[in-house]
Design a protein around this motif. Structure first.
Motif, PDB file in Angstrom:
ATOM      1  N   ILE A 212     -12.025  -4.054   8.936  1.00 14.43           N
ATOM      2  CA  ILE A 212     -12.648  -4.229   7.125  1.00 14.43           C
ATOM      3  C   ILE A 212     -10.846  -3.676   5.810  1.00 14.43           C
ATOM      4  CG2 ILE A 212     -12.998  -1.933   5.965  1.00 14.43           C
ATOM      5  CD1 ILE A 212     -16.219  -1.447   7.138  1.00 14.43           C
ATOM      6  N   GLY A 213     -10.056  -2.831   6.831  1.00 15.18           N
ATOM      7  CA  GLY A 213      -8.547  -2.514   6.647  1.00 15.18           C
ATOM      8  C   GLY A 213      -8.137  -3.977   6.332  1.00 15.18           C
ATOM      9  N   PHE A 214      -7.807  -4.694   7.606  1.00 14.37           N
ATOM     10  CA  PHE A 214      -7.027  -6.238   7.363  1.00 14.37           C
ATOM     11  C   PHE A 214      -7.740  -6.911   6.268  1.00 14.37           C
ATOM     12  CE2 PHE A 214      -6.962 -11.036   8.226  1.00 14.37           C
ATOM     13  CZ  PHE A 214      -5.789 -10.555   8.432  1.00 14.37           C
ATOM     14  N   ALA A 215      -9.229  -6.842   6.427  1.00 10.76           N
ATOM     15  CA  ALA A 215     -10.015  -7.708   4.931  1.00 10.76           C
ATOM     16  C   ALA A 215      -9.730  -7.820   3.846  1.00 10.76           C
ATOM     17  CB  ALA A 215     -11.233  -8.278   5.790  1.00 10.76           C
ATOM     18  N   VAL A 216      -9.595  -6.219   3.704  1.00  7.16           N
ATOM     19  CA  VAL A 216      -9.765  -5.422   2.268  1.00  7.16           C
ATOM     20  C   VAL A 216      -7.847  -5.471   1.407  1.00  7.16           C
ATOM     21  CG1 VAL A 216      -9.479  -3.241   0.408  1.00  7.16           C
ATOM     22  CG2 VAL A 216     -11.259  -4.310   2.606  1.00  7.16           C
ATOM     23  N   ALA A 217      -6.951  -5.297   2.891  1.00  9.43           N
ATOM     24  CA  ALA A 217      -6.205  -5.713   1.873  1.00  9.43           C
ATOM     25  C   ALA A 217      -5.286  -7.036   1.991  1.00  9.43           C
ATOM     26  CB  ALA A 217      -4.712  -5.013   3.706  1.00  9.43           C
TER      27      ALA A 217
ATOM     28  N   SER B 199       3.039  -3.711  -7.548  1.00 15.47           N
ATOM     29  CA  SER B 199       2.962  -2.630  -7.221  1.00 15.47           C
ATOM     30  C   SER B 199       1.962  -1.995  -6.522  1.00 15.47           C
ATOM     31  CB  SER B 199       4.411  -1.499  -7.952  1.00 15.47           C
ATOM     32  OG  SER B 199       5.288  -2.377  -7.972  1.00 15.47           O
ATOM     33  N   ALA B 200       0.818  -1.985  -7.275  1.00 16.77           N
ATOM     34  CA  ALA B 200      -0.596  -1.141  -7.488  1.00 16.77           C
ATOM     35  C   ALA B 200      -0.875  -1.980  -6.727  1.00 16.77           C
ATOM     36  CB  ALA B 200      -1.162  -1.627  -8.359  1.00 16.77           C
ATOM     37  N   GLY B 201      -0.845  -3.543  -6.248  1.00 11.23           N
ATOM     38  CA  GLY B 201      -1.461  -4.272  -5.320  1.00 11.23           C
ATOM     39  C   GLY B 201      -1.557  -3.645  -4.210  1.00 11.23           C
ATOM     40  N   LEU B 202       0.382  -4.010  -3.492  1.00 10.39           N
ATOM     41  CA  LEU B 202       1.137  -3.230  -2.401  1.00 10.39           C
ATOM     42  C   LEU B 202       0.873  -2.017  -2.355  1.00 10.39           C
ATOM     43  CD1 LEU B 202       4.502  -4.768  -3.125  1.00 10.39           C
ATOM     44  CD2 LEU B 202       3.225  -5.956  -1.707  1.00 10.39           C
ATOM     45  N   ILE B 203       0.067  -1.136  -2.727  1.00  9.50           N
ATOM     46  CA  ILE B 203       0.279  -0.187  -2.282  1.00  9.50           C
ATOM     47  C   ILE B 203      -1.049   0.077  -1.972  1.00  9.50           C
ATOM     48  CG2 ILE B 203      -0.313   2.701  -3.270  1.00  9.50           C
ATOM     49  CD1 ILE B 203       2.340   2.664  -4.941  1.00  9.50           C
ATOM     50  N   LEU B 204      -1.871  -0.279  -2.626  1.00  9.01           N
ATOM     51  CA  LEU B 204      -3.127  -0.119  -2.343  1.00  9.01           C
ATOM     52  C   LEU B 204      -3.795  -1.020  -0.713  1.00  9.01           C
ATOM     53  CD1 LEU B 204      -6.461   0.893  -3.181  1.00  9.01           C
ATOM     54  CD2 LEU B 204      -6.760  -1.259  -4.244  1.00  9.01           C
ATOM     55  N   ALA B 205      -3.290  -2.127  -0.857  1.00 11.39           N
ATOM     56  CA  ALA B 205      -3.740  -2.944   0.161  1.00 11.39           C
ATOM     57  C   ALA B 205      -2.511  -2.689   1.604  1.00 11.39           C
ATOM     58  CB  ALA B 205      -2.478  -4.538   0.301  1.00 11.39           C
ATOM     59  N   SER B 206      -1.786  -1.553   1.211  1.00  5.84           N
ATOM     60  CA  SER B 206      -1.005  -1.031   2.134  1.00  5.84           C
ATOM     61  C   SER B 206      -1.973  -0.041   3.371  1.00  5.84           C
ATOM     62  CB  SER B 206       0.465  -0.896   1.882  1.00  5.84           C
ATOM     63  OG  SER B 206       0.923  -1.716   1.426  1.00  5.84           O
ATOM     64  N   THR B 207      -2.409   1.297   1.695  1.00  3.50           N
ATOM     65  CA  THR B 207      -3.480   2.100   1.848  1.00  3.50           C
ATOM     66  C   THR B 207      -4.955   1.514   3.124  1.00  3.50           C
ATOM     67  OG1 THR B 207      -4.489   1.642   0.304  1.00  3.50           O
ATOM     68  CG2 THR B 207      -2.229   3.429   0.834  1.00  3.50           C
ATOM     69  N   PHE B 208      -4.960   0.514   2.699  1.00  5.25           N
ATOM     70  CA  PHE B 208      -6.387  -0.054   2.991  1.00  5.25           C
ATOM     71  C   PHE B 208      -5.733  -0.594   5.057  1.00  5.25           C
ATOM     72  CE2 PHE B 208      -8.924   1.029  -0.410  1.00  5.25           C
ATOM     73  CZ  PHE B 208     -10.135   0.600   0.691  1.00  5.25           C
ATOM     74  N   ALA B 209      -4.466  -1.057   5.223  1.00  5.99           N
ATOM     75  CA  ALA B 209      -4.307  -1.689   5.964  1.00  5.99           C
ATOM     76  C   ALA B 209      -4.114  -0.699   6.811  1.00  5.99           C
ATOM     77  CB  ALA B 209      -2.701  -2.470   5.824  1.00  5.99           C
ATOM     78  N   VAL B 210      -3.766   0.507   6.609  1.00  8.33           N
ATOM     79  CA  VAL B 210      -3.394   2.259   7.243  1.00  8.33           C
ATOM     80  C   VAL B 210      -5.349   2.074   8.173  1.00  8.33           C
ATOM     81  CG1 VAL B 210      -3.796   4.117   7.933  1.00  8.33           C
ATOM     82  CG2 VAL B 210      -1.822   3.001   6.216  1.00  8.33           C
ATOM     83  N   LEU B 211      -6.171   1.886   7.819  1.00  9.13           N
ATOM     84  CA  LEU B 211      -6.833   1.798   9.158  1.00  9.13           C
ATOM     85  C   LEU B 211      -6.731   0.878  10.146  1.00  9.13           C
ATOM     86  CD1 LEU B 211     -10.052   0.646   6.027  1.00  9.13           C
ATOM     87  CD2 LEU B 211      -9.757   3.185   7.507  1.00  9.13           C
ATOM     88  N   GLY B 212      -6.129   0.119  10.248  1.00  9.40           N
ATOM     89  CA  GLY B 212      -6.005  -0.850  11.405  1.00  9.40           C
ATOM     90  C   GLY B 212      -5.332  -0.328  12.783  1.00  9.40           C
ATOM     91  N   THR B 213      -4.843   1.226  12.683  1.00  6.16           N
ATOM     92  CA  THR B 213      -3.996   1.752  13.442  1.00  6.16           C
ATOM     93  C   THR B 213      -5.149   2.617  14.338  1.00  6.16           C
ATOM     94  OG1 THR B 213      -4.430   4.357  11.847  1.00  6.16           O
ATOM     95  CG2 THR B 213      -2.444   2.400  11.511  1.00  6.16           C
ATOM     96  N   LEU B 214      -6.642   2.457  13.483  1.00  2.45           N
ATOM     97  CA  LEU B 214      -6.983   3.557  14.144  1.00  2.45           C
ATOM     98  C   LEU B 214      -8.384   2.461  15.366  1.00  2.45           C
ATOM     99  CD1 LEU B 214      -9.927   4.638  11.971  1.00  2.45           C
ATOM    100  CD2 LEU B 214      -7.784   5.945  12.745  1.00  2.45           C
ATOM    101  N   PRO B 215      -8.151   2.904  16.542  1.00  2.39           N
ATOM    102  CA  PRO B 215      -8.806   1.778  17.385  1.00  2.39           C
ATOM    103  C   PRO B 215     -10.244   1.264  17.659  1.00  2.39           C
ATOM    104  CG  PRO B 215      -8.639   3.832  18.459  1.00  2.39           C
ATOM    105  CD  PRO B 215      -8.203   4.178  17.438  1.00  2.39           C
ATOM    106  N   VAL B 216     -11.306   1.031  16.776  1.00  2.00           N
ATOM    107  CA  VAL B 216     -12.045   0.721  16.339  1.00  2.00           C
ATOM    108  C   VAL B 216     -12.257  -0.129  15.691  1.00  2.00           C
ATOM    109  CG1 VAL B 216     -13.857   1.955  15.226  1.00  2.00           C
ATOM    110  CG2 VAL B 216     -12.156   3.234  15.942  1.00  2.00           C
ATOM    111  N   VAL B 217     -12.941  -1.499  15.786  1.00  2.00           N
ATOM    112  CA  VAL B 217     -12.726  -2.756  15.689  1.00  2.00           C
ATOM    113  C   VAL B 217     -13.715  -3.080  14.098  1.00  2.00           C
ATOM    114  CG1 VAL B 217     -13.967  -5.088  16.156  1.00  2.00           C
ATOM    115  CG2 VAL B 217     -13.360  -4.248  18.098  1.00  2.00           C
ATOM    116  N   GLY B 218     -14.527  -1.990  13.616  1.00  2.00           N
ATOM    117  CA  GLY B 218     -14.617  -2.093  12.616  1.00  2.00           C
ATOM    118  C   GLY B 218     -14.127  -1.177  11.390  1.00  2.00           C
TER     119      GLY B 218
END
Length: 701
Positions: A646-651, A623-642
């Motif tokens: 980072i969000g995709f790879a860390v998640a 459960s902790a992994g799913l939450i942490l991965a999902s929070t980093f995946a949120v970085l993918g909502t920004l229109p900035v490739v960097g």
């Protein structure tokens, strides 16, 4: 009661819980206004991102002696495919006069200048960057775009150059804090509801994590204002994700152990004291690992990377404090009913001992060596995706997930004018050698032209236009050639800066940081694990599994970036950021698992202890992994490739570590190595053989 257990009981005592709650409420009242001012303390000027000792940074500082404030050039481009008309020239000239009155425009507006092919015009407008960095570029560039487009007589207009690009970057980062906060909170709420299956329990971890974020932002604001700590949009955005993600992880671990203890103790205060006593060391070691890893970033040459370290470390430490004080107090205050509809009543059996993870542990135990070798080989295959890793930097166009106006304008500018027109190099030297420096500059291959030097207090400065796009490899090669040439001029004390030089220096600094910080982080994590587990073998095994997980995640990510998302490449600092987050956070789950396995192994033996540890922690760590991965995946909502990369790879890495590395690979290795996993601690010694019964003597009774 032992001293450590007595200490653990302080935040959840019958009186202590109210004291803790009161202290946190007072702290929040004081910290709230300060946290809201963190955005004002952000330093998004170029110097806050650059390597401190780079030549481009020194030139940028010296450049300020020639102009009272930092400026960035905006290039307004007018294009008509059939050719510029006299009316077009007159309109562009009127626009140039209007540009001089636009917000933050400072200095002489140059142009309009017609291209050699007669199809385009360009006007260069200097914009005051001000103390707000790129944020101050937006109103000026918006005004230029509105003016140029208002009556373009059928021409196509764009605003590009460093100012246009900076304004579009500011637009991409606009509202980053509120966007990330809203998205992250939504994700956390949904996953906590699914994890706890309780309509109310989710609110306590979320409130505690939010309180930690507010206090962390306040502390960082004070340090930025009074100690010179560098904070920019990047570090402020990652802080939100890290505090909410890591804080919720710690909350899940503590709450799961508290629920176990509630089944063993009638008094909830005593149950929480035991939970803190048992889970506290793992949470403390986890946060220490993350904080220490982040502080390793202080060794970075890049100012943006170096500043990220203490910002994230502060966030993790405050999250730890909240989860070991505020959350226990809240859980004890509300009582058992908060777990409704599945209340952990005293004396009821612990369901994790016979659940899904207990069965997985038993399955692994039947063939541990085959399991870990097969898993390791599968991860090694994933590592082959590293052949598509292209962490050599991103061009201007490659930094955006879309195509903003400045990128289109840069392409148009390169088509009709010398490609480096909008972003010239800056050359500074001693006034006496300025003529010679300018002469060797004009003789350097890749330089299209140079302005006349401006002299101020014994130093001179001029601009050099490149023939290649300023973000291209060819332009970077020109910078190297030009630096070699001007450095060779006797007594000139010359330096070369500008946007291309900045890109070059930043890329080289990031490469150097990768070589320095990655081994440093590994060493720090290894020491912490050795102290926690009181062993040598286990820390080495855990480090090896996390590094393998990191390489596999990077390989899969590189494949997706190349063949699915079609990104141009990765930023130079991408491998370092992903490494630090994945190793620091990935080792968390190994700490949670192995501290419980060690606890169980002390009275069960290592093999059954591994099964029991996996059964007890499997659900909560997942459960902790799913939450942490999902929070980093949120970085993918920004229109900035960097950020998206980072969000995709860390998640991806967190999910890989949670479901494969920690649950399968580490468990199988622990079972296969058995007691040798704990060498050289007493747990690695073979069990003492039972004393043999004395044989009966002949003739005995």
């Amino acid at each position: 009661m032992s001293p450590t257990r007595r200490l653990a009981g302080l935040p959840c005592g019958r009186r202590g819980k109210w004291v803790v709650l009161a202290l946190w409420l007072v702290l929040l009242v004081a910290a709230g206004p300060l946290a809201g001012r963190l955005t004002d303390a952000e330093d998004n000027q170029a110097s806050s991102w650059l390597p401190g000792n780079a030549e481009s940074t020194r030139v940028l500082a010296e450049q300020r002696e020639f102009q009272p404030v930092d400026t960035a050039q905006a290039v307004v481009v007018y294009v008509r495919d059939t050719g510029i008309t006299p009316a077009d020239r007159a309109e562009a000239a009127r626009d140039a006069e209007a540009f001089a009155t636009a917000p933050h425009v400072l200095g002489r507006v140059s142009g309009p200048v017609e291209s050699a092919d007669g199809k385009a015009l360009q006007t260069v407008v200097p914009i005051d960057i001000g103390t707000g960095g790129w944020q101050d570029l937006r109103p000026a560039v918006d005004s230029l775009r509105a003016t140029a487009a208002a009556d373009s007589l059928g021409m196509t207009t764009h605003v590009t150059g460093p100012a246009g690009i900076g304004a579009d970057q500011a637009e991409a980062f606009a509202g980053i804090d509120s966007t990330l906060l809203a998205a992250t909170v939504t994700v956390v709420i949904v996953l906590l509801l699914l994890t706890y299956r309780s309509p109310v329990l989710w609110a306590l971890p979320l409130f505690s994590a939010a309180a930690a974020l507010v206090v962390a932002q306040a502390v960082i604001y004070l340090l930025a204002e009074h100690t010179g700590l560098t904070v920019n949009a990047q570090s402020a955005g990652i802080l939100i994700v890290l505090v909410l993600g890591a804080g919720t992880d710690y909350a899940l671990l503590l709450t799961a152990r508290y629920r176990e203890e509630l089944r063993r103790h009638r008094d909830r205060h005593e149950a929480m004291a035991f939970a803190l006593h048992r889970a506290g060391p793992a949470i403390l070691a986890s946060s220490a690992t993350v904080a220490a890893s982040m502080l390793c970033l202080l060794a970075a040459e890049m100012n943006s990377t170096s500043g990220l370290g203490p910002v994230c470390a502060i966030g993790v430490v405050v999250a730890l404090a909240a989860m070991l004080t505020l959350l226990p107090a809240l859980l004890v205050i509300v009582g058992r009913w908060v777990f409704w509809p599945v209340r952990p009543a005293f004396g009821t059996p612990e369901p994790t001992t016979t659940g899904r993870w207990a069965h997985i542990g038993a399955w692994i135990g039947r063939r541990p060596r085959k399991v870990w070798t097969g898993t390791a080989l599968a991860l090694a295959v994933c590592c082959t995706g590293l052949v598509w890793l292209n962490a050599t930097g991103l061009s201007t166009a490659g930094t955006f997930t879309g195509t903003p106006d400045s990128v289109t304008g840069q392409e148009v500018l390169a088509e009709h004018f010398p490609a480096g027109t909008g972003a010239p190099l800056t050359v500074v030297s001693a006034a006496g050698g300025a003529g010679a420096v300018r002469a060797v500059t004009l003789d350097t291959a890749g330089v299209a032209g140079a302005s006349e030097p401006v002299v101020h207090e014994g130093r001179a400065m001029f601009r050099a236009t490149l023939t290649d796009p300023p973000d291209s490899g060819a332009a970077e090669d020109t910078v190297d050639r030009l630096r070699t040439a001007v450095h060779a001029v006797p007594g000139a004390d010359a330096g070369v800066g500008g946007s291309t030089a900045v890109i070059l220096d930043a890329g080289r600094a990031a490469t150097s940081d990768n070589r320095t910080i990655i081994p440093l982080v590994l060493g720090v994590v290894l020491v912490i694990l050795a102290l926690l587990l009181r062993a040598v073998t286990a820390p080495l095994v855990l480090i090896a599994t996390v590094v393998l997980s990191y390489a596999a995640a990077l390989g899969i990510s590189a494949f997706f970036f190349e063949h699915v998302f079609h990104f141009e490449g990765q930023d130079n600092a991408f491998p370092l950021f992903v490494f630090v987050f994945l190793v620091a956070l990935g080792i968390d789950y190994n700490i949670f698992l192995m501290t419980r396995v060690r606890e169980e192994a002390a009275h069960r033996g290592t093999r059954p202890g591994a099964v029991a540890g996996l059964a007890a922690t499997g659900g909560v760590i997942t459960s902790a992994g799913l939450i942490l991965a999902s929070t980093f995946a949120v970085l993918g909502t920004l229109p900035v490739v960097g950020f998206a990369e980072i969000g995709f790879a860390v998640a991806l890495g967190v999910l890989l570590d949670t479901f494969v590395v920690r649950s399968v690979l580490v468990t199988a290795l622990t079972m296969d190595l058995d007691r040798h996993m704990w060498w050289p601690s007493p747990l690695s010694r073979p069990p003492a053989r039972p004393a043999r019964e004395p044989s009966a003597q002949p003739g005995g009774a």
